[in-house]
Design a protein around this motif. Sequence first.
Motif, PDB file in Angstrom:
ATOM      1  N   ARG A1120      -3.537   7.970 -11.803  1.00  0.00           N
ATOM      2  CA  ARG A1120      -4.770   8.009 -11.306  1.00  0.00           C
ATOM      3  C   ARG A1120      -4.792   6.809 -10.226  1.00  0.00           C
ATOM      4  O   ARG A1120      -4.158   5.920 -10.603  1.00  0.00           O
ATOM      5  N   LYS A1122      -5.497   3.366  -8.629  1.00  0.00           N
ATOM      6  CA  LYS A1122      -6.102   2.150  -9.014  1.00  0.00           C
ATOM      7  C   LYS A1122      -5.700   0.899  -7.987  1.00  0.00           C
ATOM      8  O   LYS A1122      -4.386   1.001  -7.133  1.00  0.00           O
ATOM      9  N   PHE A1123      -6.203  -0.071  -7.908  1.00  0.00           N
ATOM     10  CA  PHE A1123      -6.128  -1.172  -6.786  1.00  0.00           C
ATOM     11  C   PHE A1123      -5.186  -1.889  -7.362  1.00  0.00           C
ATOM     12  O   PHE A1123      -5.264  -2.605  -8.415  1.00  0.00           O
ATOM     13  N   THR A1124      -4.020  -2.452  -6.611  1.00  0.00           N
ATOM     14  CA  THR A1124      -3.099  -3.346  -7.127  1.00  0.00           C
ATOM     15  C   THR A1124      -3.258  -4.780  -6.438  1.00  0.00           C
ATOM     16  O   THR A1124      -2.776  -5.677  -7.212  1.00  0.00           O
ATOM     17  N   PHE A1146      -3.021  -0.078  -3.213  1.00  0.00           N
ATOM     18  CA  PHE A1146      -3.211   0.971  -4.299  1.00  0.00           C
ATOM     19  C   PHE A1146      -1.983   1.633  -4.377  1.00  0.00           C
ATOM     20  O   PHE A1146      -1.105   1.420  -3.975  1.00  0.00           O
ATOM     21  N   ALA A1148      -1.204   5.537  -6.275  1.00  0.00           N
ATOM     22  CA  ALA A1148      -1.846   7.012  -6.817  1.00  0.00           C
ATOM     23  C   ALA A1148      -0.752   7.829  -6.504  1.00  0.00           C
ATOM     24  O   ALA A1148      -0.081   7.942  -5.702  1.00  0.00           O
ATOM     25  N   GLU A1202     -11.020   6.053  -7.259  1.00  0.00           N
ATOM     26  CA  GLU A1202     -11.430   4.652  -7.565  1.00  0.00           C
ATOM     27  C   GLU A1202     -12.171   4.090  -6.046  1.00  0.00           C
ATOM     28  O   GLU A1202     -11.554   4.628  -5.088  1.00  0.00           O
TER      29      GLU A1202
END
Length: 1420
Positions: A1120, A1122-1124, A1146, A1148, A1202
Amino acid sequence: MWKKEKTVGKLATKQSFSIVHRYIQHFNEVSGNKSASIRRRSKISGVMITQYLVNVPEGKSSPDFLCKPTAVTVNEGDLAVFKAVVLGNPKPEVTWKRNTRCISKDERFQSKYEESSGDHLLEIHNVSAADVDIYKCCIANDYGKAFCSASLNVTQGSIDPADFRKLLQKSAAEIADAEGGDIFWEAMLNADRNDYMRICSEFGVADVELILKKLDDKKKLKGIDRSMNSEIPYDEVSAMKCDLFGGNKDLKQDDTGMLQDLGFLSRDQQRLDPADVEKVKKICDFIESNVDFVIKVQEISATEGDDALFECVLTHPLPKITWTCKGKALEDAEKYNVTVSDHKLIHRLLIKGCTQLDVGIYSAVAGSASCSAWLLVEGNRLGSKKLPRKTTVATRASIDLEKVAREQQMKNREELGRILASVKAKRVVGQAEEECTFTTNVGDCEITKVNRIGRMTSKINREADHCRDRNKKKHKKSQESGVEYYDEDQMSADSQNERDGVHRKESSTKSNNSGKRRKKREIELTNEVEEMYSDEEKDSKSHSKSNKKPMTADIDELASDDEDSDSDKEGDSAGHKSRSKSSKDNEIDELVSDDEDSYSDEEEDTSDHIKHRSRSKSSKKIKKDNDPGVHFISGLSDVNAIINESAELICKLSSDDCDGVWFRDGKKISPDDNFSITQDGPTHKLVINKCLDEHSGKYRFEADGRKTEARLNVKDPPRINLEDLDALSKPLTIKTGNHAVFKVCFVGYKPMKIQWYREGEELQDDANVKIELSANHSRLLLSRCQRKDMGEIKIKLKNEHGFTEAVSTLIVLDKPSSPLGPAEVTESSATCIEFKWRPPKDDGGCPVINYIMERQQVGRNTWKKLGVIPGVPIYRDIDVEHGRKYCYRLRAVTTEGTSDPMETDKMQAGTLAFPGPPAPPKVVSAFDDCINISWTAPSNTGRSRILGYKLEKRKKGSNLWNVVNGLDELIKEKKYAVKDVVAGMEYEFRVTAINLSGQGEFSNPSEFVFARDPKKPPGKVTGLKVTETSYTHMVLTWTKPEDKPGIQDEAKGYFVEIRRGDCLEWSRCNITPLIMTSFSVKGLKSMELYWVRVIATNDGGESAPEELPKYVLAMPSPVRPKFTSKKMKSFMVVRAGNTVQITVNFEASPRPQILWLKDNVPVAKRVTISNSDESTQLLIPSSERSDSGIYSVVVKNLVGQETFSTEVRVTDDPKPPGPVELEENVPGTVTVIWQPSPDEKRDDRLYYIVSKLDSTMGTWAIVADRLFNNKFTVCNIMHGREYHFRVYARNDMGMSAPSESPTWGVEKKKEKFMVNVPTIKDCDMQCPPTFIVPLKLHALPKGYECSLSCAVKGNPTPRITWYRNHISINTNTNYYISNTCGVCSMLILRVGPKDTGEYSVTAENSLGRAESSTILTVTE
């Protein structure tokens, strides 16, 4: 040149060429000439294909065009694009060329290829007038080449508005009134219509329409001034003739009689009304503007060296049209011959000796009409061999141009007849109406007046009836005989309806009111005209006595005279010499009164009187037809005659019994030895038996008052003596080393230019060429001629009257050259040697009769003569010894001698030629006691038959090969069962072929095979699964199948196969079997669907495939989005003009879709988005205020999505507020009012700060902050003090310059008094910092604004520092920090969960340090 075979299937595209082509191809192949080619036409018009081979291999093709380039017309400065789509296998190479210059070094010419559409493009940037040319597209591959051409035309660009305004600066009135006005009008009056726009442009005249109207008025006025007494000058008539026939001022006469029909008369006898002249001009304009093509020029495909003839037919006769090619006009000269038919309707252009340089588009321009066609030139199908020149014309469906021209000629005559008859009828009726308006007070003259009207009307009606009857007879006669007739009376009949309704413009008001009654009376007077002749004669005699002009003619003479006068008028309208008015007409004209108004008052009484007379004498009516007179059916035409030869001038009249007179330069011609005058019915002929220079001039034929003229031009062009011409036409044959002499005698006008040519190149005097020139002959001497001197010999004679040429052929005979080698051995055995060679390259002008053959055995010095063999280049020698080598010597024999010898290489009889190796043997089957082997025959048999094969075997691990069969037991077939094997052992095999020469090479060994019974295939693998996937590879694992004796044996290897989701075929990933039970499949396409299966294999075969139940997607495991990144900002302030850069990291899987939004709307195109597998970036290079907003990035894949949002505010330092005003509404207060800053509307976060300066204080103090309105009331204003106020505008970027107010208040004057101040010790005011008001706790919802404030004191002023979670935030632009007079505040515009934490502020000076803290809580 070639045609298609009517076959079906794949062979339908093969081409079948004629026997001549096949012979040429065979000859070139035998002679070694590889340049043989076949030229043919493509299905696309204008495309020529050169095919290198007669029979193209199957599946291959010569190049061709699917879509050829077309002509392009663009404005100057624009982009021009030529497009072509080509075919061919192999794919042809495309090159672009230009006729006049190279385009490879010009950067404006760019050649491109679009793979998506298959278009080949030539782009020409910034086109100029110099780029106008013919452009060629050439394509070529291994089997041929093709080309086609297209033209580029450039139109002039639009006029600059500044230049256009200059054109409007001068008006027509200014030009007319200027000093150069006379020059302008003189130029316009003498210019051609096509030059009007150019002259107006030179003089700066913009209103061309007004100038043309004034020009018509001036032309009419000038015509009236020049035509005194209603006579048109001869030059004006000539101008009309030139205008009608295309502007040819030298045109004298047309064979069709067209000039007679148009009414162009001589200078002395032409008398027309000026109004008729204008009508005739309109007729000329009508004909000139309506010229078009009945038959247009057609495309011609000519053979190189032949002539090409373009032909077209016009709708109206023109003596000359313009022929153009490649933008240049073609003139009648040596290369081009421009001709026109006698009736000026058929025009021809002959192009002599076509070459490749003549290929192009040829156009015929007639007036405003034009037509074009291609000329294609094909190569000479017999190479360099000279062929008789022929003329090639366009292929038409059996159209007879002469027949079409005659039909068009008849239509033109009928059309012109109707128009001119209308003009004549209007003039006749107009004269009748004028005479109807003349009255007198004398009663006797009324009858004369009415009789005049009656005769005019009667003549018109009788003429119409007579013309209808006669035209019907002539039309019927013309249909039977095929001869065209032109009847002038038909024009009068066609215009009868127009005559009845014509009125003169200058008629009085009374005559207009009585027009209907007068028309009715004219019809009644027609029936009574014959009866009134006698009364008219009496009245006219009485009237003539009073006028002293007696009338002596009786009724018949009067009627005859009227008819003659009318016939003269008809002749005037037809274009011939008019006859003078008779004395009777002059007397009648003098009887007419000048009073025009009295007729309408007495008209009714006169009509009644005539009706009464007609009823009493109705039995005396006379009916007569009006004879139109003799006219020309065909006139004279200009004749060009050759001196000392005869010439003829022929014309044809409409009557058989009319005599005529011939004139030359105004002098009458009488028959004598030089002139012969004959008449054959209506045809009159003048023959000049022997034309001399003095016979040139203008010839005229006159008959019955009509005339026709033509010019005879006697020329003296070069002429070759007939005997010499006949001798030259025969080829001259000599032997090599001899002299060739060509002599030509000629006559013609001097000076004369003489030129000799050999094969198109002009000869000059040198050591072997001598040219003798004299007044009457020329001699060419070619010394010591060789074979290279043979070819076409041509002499060309030219003077100012013309040119001529004669062609001969020089043939030089010599002995042949030696035969061509090397000799090719076609058969070599123990009993014979057969070989062939090529004929001599040069046979010396005579065919080869036979060959002299000699032979030498290698090792000996003597040559043995084998005799003479026929002239076929092949020989079979059967008297040979096996193993011996021989050399042969050949000489070609012709009637001119024997050639030099040609020696062959060594040839061996019975040469040892061993066969080549067969293919490696293949194992068909294997058992415990037998192995079956098969193989294929060798490709090289050694030029002898294969006797058998020898087979050998070898055990694995051994170096010894054992023979399976002995030499005396050769294997005849290509298979063998090897039984001498040991069960369980592994063997390999090899084989060799044996022919008459012996044993050949062994083949490569076969694969190893066990001598055992066949095994069972293995079972299916189990546990197949995918353990790892990515965008480019996947890893598979499986379990080895079980070994079940008798059912399935052990697997020795595995094959992995994959299949794409959109494909039905499986492809193997490994060539050799795998030993391991895992495999990594690489080279996958990202996000593609794949099906996977594994097959087990052993010596018994392959197992059934084991396939995964579901497809595999080429992508990593799903993750999924998600921002890192932990440093992403939710708010940014950027100065306008700077770069806005937002980077979001991000993770993904699979690769997500990324969407950037601004205020929930996709971002503009000017925003640059850069995406990668792990990050995305938004970049605005130069930001503007309009870029402010909330930017959101949406990262979405199959698993989820996201979103991250950042508010970007683009602003700049605010501009200061407007003028400041002060008001006092309440005592002790001052209201400060200011104009808003210009940036207030663009920045919703802009606010104002107000500061005050008291006259008693030396510093400015802030009295108001964060004001969002434009007014503030300041309290505690003391009277007697001066106050100054400043207003600042502030936003996120900073503060503007202040706007100052006027001074407020007046300082109160005080009396001076003395105060004795006691001495006081200074007080120490320094103290450490302390917080008077500490920070308070805050709990706010997400997105609200938060303000933290506190109050601190201390001296010296302490330094304030803010902390969040013990980290200084003074330099963080996300927080707005201020310190005003000890009040410390920090502002957070939009709080979020990340803002939750402990906030503290410290105050520090030299005396100490104080701290206050609080906690901020943000709720969702």
